[in-house]
Design a protein around this motif. Sequence first.
Motif, PDB file in Angstrom:
ATOM      1  N   VAL A 105       0.875  -1.186   0.000  1.00  0.00           N
ATOM      2  CA  VAL A 105       0.000   0.000   0.000  1.00  0.00           C
ATOM      3  C   VAL A 105       0.904   1.225   0.000  1.00  0.00           C
ATOM      4  CG1 VAL A 105      -1.820   1.259   1.177  1.00  0.00           C
ATOM      5  CG2 VAL A 105      -1.777  -1.236   1.275  1.00  0.00           C
ATOM      6  N   ARG A 106       0.606   2.137  -0.896  1.00  0.00           N
ATOM      7  CA  ARG A 106       1.452   3.308  -1.046  1.00  0.00           C
ATOM      8  C   ARG A 106       0.594   4.572  -1.099  1.00  0.00           C
ATOM      9  NH1 ARG A 106       5.135   3.902  -6.365  1.00  0.00           N
ATOM     10  NH2 ARG A 106       3.039   3.603  -7.221  1.00  0.00           N
ATOM     11  N   ALA A 107       1.098   5.662  -0.510  1.00  0.00           N
ATOM     12  CA  ALA A 107       0.415   6.968  -0.547  1.00  0.00           C
ATOM     13  C   ALA A 107       1.359   7.983  -1.158  1.00  0.00           C
ATOM     14  CB  ALA A 107       0.007   7.406   0.858  1.00  0.00           C
ATOM     15  N   ARG A 108       0.887   8.702  -2.157  1.00  0.00           N
ATOM     16  CA  ARG A 108       1.684   9.750  -2.794  1.00  0.00           C
ATOM     17  C   ARG A 108       0.821  10.994  -2.950  1.00  0.00           C
ATOM     18  NH1 ARG A 108       2.138   6.233  -8.333  1.00  0.00           N
ATOM     19  NH2 ARG A 108      -0.020   6.528  -9.102  1.00  0.00           N
ATOM     20  N   LEU A 109       1.478  12.132  -3.227  1.00  0.00           N
ATOM     21  CA  LEU A 109       0.802  13.433  -3.152  1.00  0.00           C
ATOM     22  C   LEU A 109       1.083  14.243  -4.404  1.00  0.00           C
ATOM     23  CD1 LEU A 109      -0.793  15.346  -1.137  1.00  0.00           C
ATOM     24  CD2 LEU A 109       1.438  16.342  -0.626  1.00  0.00           C
ATOM     25  N   SER A 110       0.064  15.026  -4.824  1.00  0.00           N
ATOM     26  CA  SER A 110       0.227  16.032  -5.872  1.00  0.00           C
ATOM     27  C   SER A 110      -0.607  17.249  -5.497  1.00  0.00           C
ATOM     28  CB  SER A 110      -0.197  15.478  -7.238  1.00  0.00           C
ATOM     29  OG  SER A 110      -1.565  15.107  -7.224  1.00  0.00           O
ATOM     30  N   ARG A 111      -0.384  18.357  -6.179  1.00  0.00           N
ATOM     31  CA  ARG A 111      -1.057  19.627  -5.834  1.00  0.00           C
ATOM     32  C   ARG A 111      -1.855  20.098  -7.040  1.00  0.00           C
ATOM     33  NH1 ARG A 111       0.149  23.406  -1.581  1.00  0.00           N
ATOM     34  NH2 ARG A 111      -1.540  24.933  -1.636  1.00  0.00           N
ATOM     35  N   GLU A 112      -3.048  20.610  -6.788  1.00  0.00           N
ATOM     36  CA  GLU A 112      -3.899  21.154  -7.844  1.00  0.00           C
ATOM     37  C   GLU A 112      -4.626  22.374  -7.303  1.00  0.00           C
ATOM     38  OE1 GLU A 112      -7.965  19.709  -9.764  1.00  0.00           O
ATOM     39  OE2 GLU A 112      -6.281  18.526 -10.543  1.00  0.00           O
ATOM     40  N   GLY A 113      -4.105  23.574  -7.583  1.00  0.00           N
ATOM     41  CA  GLY A 113      -4.729  24.800  -7.110  1.00  0.00           C
ATOM     42  C   GLY A 113      -4.725  24.881  -5.597  1.00  0.00           C
ATOM     43  N   GLU A 114      -5.903  25.025  -5.006  1.00  0.00           N
ATOM     44  CA  GLU A 114      -6.046  25.148  -3.560  1.00  0.00           C
ATOM     45  C   GLU A 114      -6.284  23.804  -2.886  1.00  0.00           C
ATOM     46  OE1 GLU A 114      -9.124  27.942  -2.828  1.00  0.00           O
ATOM     47  OE2 GLU A 114      -8.033  29.649  -3.674  1.00  0.00           O
ATOM     48  N   HIS A 115      -6.085  22.707  -3.600  1.00  0.00           N
ATOM     49  CA  HIS A 115      -6.310  21.375  -3.043  1.00  0.00           C
ATOM     50  C   HIS A 115      -5.046  20.526  -3.194  1.00  0.00           C
ATOM     51  CE1 HIS A 115     -10.463  22.734  -3.670  1.00  0.00           C
ATOM     52  NE2 HIS A 115     -10.801  21.863  -2.737  1.00  0.00           N
ATOM     53  N   VAL A 116      -4.943  19.547  -2.316  1.00  0.00           N
ATOM     54  CA  VAL A 116      -3.922  18.514  -2.459  1.00  0.00           C
ATOM     55  C   VAL A 116      -4.627  17.210  -2.824  1.00  0.00           C
ATOM     56  CG1 VAL A 116      -2.311  19.591  -0.849  1.00  0.00           C
ATOM     57  CG2 VAL A 116      -4.002  17.961   0.009  1.00  0.00           C
ATOM     58  N   LEU A 117      -3.958  16.407  -3.635  1.00  0.00           N
ATOM     59  CA  LEU A 117      -4.515  15.143  -4.100  1.00  0.00           C
ATOM     60  C   LEU A 117      -3.681  14.010  -3.523  1.00  0.00           C
ATOM     61  CD1 LEU A 117      -5.054  16.084  -7.858  1.00  0.00           C
ATOM     62  CD2 LEU A 117      -6.604  16.450  -5.922  1.00  0.00           C
ATOM     63  N   VAL A 118      -4.306  13.200  -2.675  1.00  0.00           N
ATOM     64  CA  VAL A 118      -3.631  12.056  -2.053  1.00  0.00           C
ATOM     65  C   VAL A 118      -4.067  10.795  -2.794  1.00  0.00           C
ATOM     66  CG1 VAL A 118      -3.238  10.784   0.070  1.00  0.00           C
ATOM     67  CG2 VAL A 118      -3.661  13.250   0.167  1.00  0.00           C
ATOM     68  N   GLU A 119      -3.113  10.086  -3.352  1.00  0.00           N
ATOM     69  CA  GLU A 119      -3.396   8.848  -4.071  1.00  0.00           C
ATOM     70  C   GLU A 119      -3.030   7.652  -3.196  1.00  0.00           C
ATOM     71  OE1 GLU A 119      -1.388   8.865  -7.769  1.00  0.00           O
ATOM     72  OE2 GLU A 119      -2.606  10.473  -8.639  1.00  0.00           O
ATOM     73  N   VAL A 120      -4.016   6.791  -2.984  1.00  0.00           N
ATOM     74  CA  VAL A 120      -3.811   5.546  -2.231  1.00  0.00           C
ATOM     75  C   VAL A 120      -3.747   4.415  -3.249  1.00  0.00           C
ATOM     76  CG1 VAL A 120      -4.756   4.000  -0.497  1.00  0.00           C
ATOM     77  CG2 VAL A 120      -4.990   6.477  -0.206  1.00  0.00           C
ATOM     78  N   CYS A 121      -2.577   3.809  -3.376  1.00  0.00           N
ATOM     79  CA  CYS A 121      -2.336   2.789  -4.397  1.00  0.00           C
ATOM     80  C   CYS A 121      -2.117   1.433  -3.714  1.00  0.00           C
ATOM     81  CB  CYS A 121      -1.112   3.138  -5.236  1.00  0.00           C
ATOM     82  SG  CYS A 121      -1.012   4.867  -5.754  1.00  0.00           S
ATOM     83  N   ASP A 122      -2.611   0.375  -4.359  1.00  0.00           N
ATOM     84  CA  ASP A 122      -2.354  -0.973  -3.850  1.00  0.00           C
ATOM     85  C   ASP A 122      -1.844  -1.844  -4.984  1.00  0.00           C
ATOM     86  OD1 ASP A 122      -4.567  -2.338  -5.241  1.00  0.00           O
ATOM     87  OD2 ASP A 122      -5.872  -1.225  -3.869  1.00  0.00           O
ATOM     88  N   SER A 123      -1.427  -3.025  -4.644  1.00  0.00           N
ATOM     89  CA  SER A 123      -0.877  -3.958  -5.637  1.00  0.00           C
ATOM     90  C   SER A 123      -1.841  -5.099  -5.917  1.00  0.00           C
ATOM     91  CB  SER A 123       0.461  -4.516  -5.139  1.00  0.00           C
ATOM     92  OG  SER A 123       0.293  -5.159  -3.869  1.00  0.00           O
ATOM     93  N   GLY A 124      -3.127  -4.841  -5.708  1.00  0.00           N
ATOM     94  CA  GLY A 124      -4.122  -5.888  -5.881  1.00  0.00           C
ATOM     95  C   GLY A 124      -4.573  -6.043  -7.311  1.00  0.00           C
ATOM     96  N   PRO A 125      -5.693  -6.753  -7.521  1.00  0.00           N
ATOM     97  CA  PRO A 125      -6.170  -7.064  -8.874  1.00  0.00           C
ATOM     98  C   PRO A 125      -6.936  -5.920  -9.535  1.00  0.00           C
ATOM     99  CG  PRO A 125      -7.624  -8.046  -7.263  1.00  0.00           C
ATOM    100  CD  PRO A 125      -6.512  -7.413  -6.479  1.00  0.00           C
ATOM    101  N   GLY A 126      -7.127  -4.811  -8.853  1.00  0.00           N
ATOM    102  CA  GLY A 126      -7.914  -3.730  -9.426  1.00  0.00           C
ATOM    103  C   GLY A 126      -9.387  -3.882  -9.129  1.00  0.00           C
TER     104      GLY A 126
END
Length: 488
Positions: free
Chosen positions: A406-427
């Motif tokens: 399980v992995r968490a990564r971050l990006s920025r878009e205007g006045e918001h932050v985008l947190v992506e929660v990624c897994d290695s499962g089957p989708g």
Amino acid sequence: MEIRVNNQHGAARQAAAIQAIKAVRKAVLSMPGKLLGLSIGFVMLAEILIFFPSAANYRSDWLIERTDDAYLASLAVETADEMGLGDEMIANLLTSADAVIVGRVYDGMNVPLLARPGGIGAAPVREVMLAEENLFERIFNTIGVFLAPEGRYLLIIDEPMAGDVGLVSVVVPEAGLKADLLEYSGRVLWLSIFIAMMTGGLIYLCLMFMFVRPMRKLAQAMTQFQQDPGNPACTVALSRRSDEIGEAESALAAMQDEVRTAFRQRERLAALGGAVARINHDLRNVLTSAQLISDRLATNADDRVAAMGARLVRAVDRGIRLCEDTLQYGRSEERPPELQPVWLRAALDDAAGDAFAATGAADWRNEIDELMQVQADPDHLHRIFLNLFRNALQAMEKSDAPLIQVRARLSREGEHVLVEVCDSGPGVPDRIAETLFEPFGRTGSKGGSGLGLSIVRELARVMGGDVYLKTRSEPGAVFEVRLPAMGG
């Protein structure tokens, strides 16, 4: 006794006067009163803007008229001997021209030809060259006439209307021009008031019938609908207008129908929810009894009976959890968020620790900067990521992935932050993704109630964010959580 009666009459008159003042004030501050006042005010403003050029033209005409009269008087002086004009006739010509001194300009030199006895003495004189004045100078000089000191004279130098006869000079008292301008201004004022009242009244009536009355009906319809939304008689009456007001009426009528439909559905759902709660309560009691029996079967000495008992225990447990989730979802209403700065990396580590303790360990990678903060409710934020991490672990446990990550990564878009929660499962399969965030929708887990992700999205939205399924295919699902950033 008489004094008391007089006091009562005085108090009554005072109360009546106060009521009259309140009524007038209410009328003035009402929408029709403001509309009438603005209409009259704008017309008066237009009249004022027109007045100054008109007054400047009146001044110019007045001075030209005096110049022409002075020219006639100068001709009379030049031909006095031939025409037999006496001193009395020449004095009458000066009086008719309102002139004190009349002269001609020869080669740039002003040569007086005729003057009244006594002249102008030491009075101040203002020179006026009509041919050299533009519009703004005429307006400025016209305003100066109203502010002129007493006893000032004007030296007018201009070419008379007769044509190529040279320049004529005439000295006249400015008081006559000032008096005539004041009289002219008075006439214009009364005419402007009359025009403003008539024009303002007509504009007021047109706007009143075209806009104010329809808007008032719309406002009354909205007020009545707010007080009794279920009453069909409160529906706005459509006027079949094709303008913006007609569009507003149609939109309001459509909104009223939608709200009434929603109210009817809400009543039906409330009745259905009550019935489901009663059934759920009885079903839970039945499942509790079945759980006791299944527990005893699971401990039976016979292996086949114990295996069937264990399966029955798991099935009963899922049924009980489904009943509990349904009842909790039906009763719960999320509290308003208490937004505050939250350290995002620490919050995700905390939620991941709880998820791993309850579901199972995984390779956890938090790629978010330690100094990143978001504006969020700490409890809501914890519940959001706890649900996402649990779902990721449950999906990966049933897959053949060699690594549970399980992995968490971050990006920025205007006045918001985008947190992506990624897994290695089957989708996430397409059939499940369509209703993933709907209550009681399809889930990838056999024991899931379908409420977790709907609650996650609800919590995110009340904090000004949202949750999306960004990637659904292998080698894993990616959920994106949008949150307000600090100092955005």
